[in-house]
Design a protein around this motif. Structure first.
Motif, PDB file in Angstrom:
ATOM      1  N   MET A   1       0.845  -1.174   0.000  1.00  0.00           N
ATOM      2  CA  MET A   1       0.000   0.000   0.000  1.00  0.00           C
ATOM      3  C   MET A   1       0.894   1.242   0.000  1.00  0.00           C
ATOM      4  SD  MET A   1      -2.877   1.235   2.778  1.00  0.00           S
ATOM      5  CE  MET A   1      -3.974  -0.100   2.354  1.00  0.00           C
ATOM      6  N   HIS A   2       0.439   2.269  -0.673  1.00  0.00           N
ATOM      7  CA  HIS A   2       1.196   3.516  -0.686  1.00  0.00           C
ATOM      8  C   HIS A   2       1.221   4.087   0.733  1.00  0.00           C
ATOM      9  CE1 HIS A   2       2.343   7.656  -1.389  1.00  0.00           C
ATOM     10  NE2 HIS A   2       2.857   7.224  -2.528  1.00  0.00           N
ATOM     11  N   PRO A   3       2.398   4.518   1.190  1.00  0.00           N
ATOM     12  CA  PRO A   3       2.518   5.014   2.569  1.00  0.00           C
ATOM     13  C   PRO A   3       1.532   6.110   2.955  1.00  0.00           C
ATOM     14  CG  PRO A   3       4.679   4.701   1.627  1.00  0.00           C
ATOM     15  CD  PRO A   3       3.688   4.476   0.513  1.00  0.00           C
ATOM     16  N   ALA A   4       1.162   6.945   2.010  1.00  0.00           N
ATOM     17  CA  ALA A   4       0.237   8.038   2.327  1.00  0.00           C
ATOM     18  C   ALA A   4      -1.157   7.528   2.718  1.00  0.00           C
ATOM     19  CB  ALA A   4       0.123   8.996   1.140  1.00  0.00           C
ATOM     20  N   ARG A   5      -1.466   6.296   2.324  1.00  0.00           N
ATOM     21  CA  ARG A   5      -2.796   5.742   2.619  1.00  0.00           C
ATOM     22  C   ARG A   5      -2.813   4.795   3.814  1.00  0.00           C
ATOM     23  NH1 ARG A   5      -4.764   3.505  -2.960  1.00  0.00           N
ATOM     24  NH2 ARG A   5      -2.583   2.989  -3.100  1.00  0.00           N
ATOM     25  N   VAL A   6      -1.661   4.545   4.397  1.00  0.00           N
ATOM     26  CA  VAL A   6      -1.583   3.597   5.502  1.00  0.00           C
ATOM     27  C   VAL A   6      -2.134   4.213   6.779  1.00  0.00           C
ATOM     28  CG1 VAL A   6      -0.005   2.304   6.996  1.00  0.00           C
ATOM     29  CG2 VAL A   6       0.377   2.359   4.532  1.00  0.00           C
ATOM     30  N   LYS A   7      -3.002   3.471   7.426  1.00  0.00           N
ATOM     31  CA  LYS A   7      -3.539   3.840   8.739  1.00  0.00           C
ATOM     32  C   LYS A   7      -3.095   2.756   9.711  1.00  0.00           C
ATOM     33  CE  LYS A   7      -6.372   7.194   7.266  1.00  0.00           C
ATOM     34  NZ  LYS A   7      -5.548   8.161   6.622  1.00  0.00           N
ATOM     35  N   ARG A   8      -2.201   3.109  10.615  1.00  0.00           N
ATOM     36  CA  ARG A   8      -1.617   2.126  11.536  1.00  0.00           C
ATOM     37  C   ARG A   8      -2.682   1.277  12.232  1.00  0.00           C
ATOM     38  NH1 ARG A   8       3.333   1.580  13.339  1.00  0.00           N
ATOM     39  NH2 ARG A   8       3.964   3.629  12.635  1.00  0.00           N
ATOM     40  N   GLU A   9      -3.759   1.906  12.657  1.00  0.00           N
ATOM     41  CA  GLU A   9      -4.800   1.175  13.393  1.00  0.00           C
ATOM     42  C   GLU A   9      -5.578   0.199  12.502  1.00  0.00           C
ATOM     43  OE1 GLU A   9      -6.428   5.038  11.868  1.00  0.00           O
ATOM     44  OE2 GLU A   9      -4.658   4.507  13.037  1.00  0.00           O
ATOM     45  N   ARG A  10      -5.391   0.302  11.194  1.00  0.00           N
ATOM     46  CA  ARG A  10      -6.090  -0.596  10.269  1.00  0.00           C
ATOM     47  C   ARG A  10      -5.181  -1.645   9.639  1.00  0.00           C
ATOM     48  NH1 ARG A  10      -9.994   3.637   7.124  1.00  0.00           N
ATOM     49  NH2 ARG A  10     -11.228   4.222   8.934  1.00  0.00           N
ATOM     50  N   VAL A  11      -3.961  -1.728  10.093  1.00  0.00           N
ATOM     51  CA  VAL A  11      -3.030  -2.704   9.529  1.00  0.00           C
ATOM     52  C   VAL A  11      -3.351  -4.086  10.093  1.00  0.00           C
ATOM     53  CG1 VAL A  11      -0.619  -3.432   9.419  1.00  0.00           C
ATOM     54  CG2 VAL A  11      -1.207  -1.029   9.091  1.00  0.00           C
TER      55      VAL A  11
END
Length: 101
Positions: free
Chosen positions: A1-11
């Motif tokens: 996933m592109h880093p700008a779209r990563v949400k830590r709580e959704r990994v």
């Protein structure tokens, strides 16, 4: 996933990690890594060597950069593009005659 779209709580899945798409997730699964939390504490360089050994081929060294980005993220770092880690990798792989492998 592109880093700008990563949400830590959704990994939850490997593909939820920065810079990890289906192909890289499949490579990680070849190494016995099926969940993001399994990357914490892992050595990206050892993962790369294990991948090369497992597949019987030398992979592009940029794979190390991707592994660094994923491991660092899982250890609490920010989501960054994989090429942010290229200079680090090149410095770590500098051989005595000053050529980069």
């Amino acid at each position: 996933m592109h880093p700008a779209r990563v949400k830590r709580e959704r990994v939850v899945l490997l593909t939820d990690l920065p810079n990890i798409g289906p192909a890289m997730a499949a490579d990680l699964q070849l190494l016995g890594i099926s969940r993001p939390e399994q990357l914490s504490g892992r050595d990206p360089y050892v993962l790369y060597e294990a991948l090369c050994a497992r597949t019987g081929e030398r992979h592009d060294p940029c794979v190390i950069d991707v592994f660094i980005s994923a491991v660092r993220f899982m250890e609490g770092g920010e989501a960054r593009v994989w090429w942010d880690f290229t200079a680090e990798r090149k410095g770590a792989l500098l051989v005595p005659d000053d050529t980069v492998v």
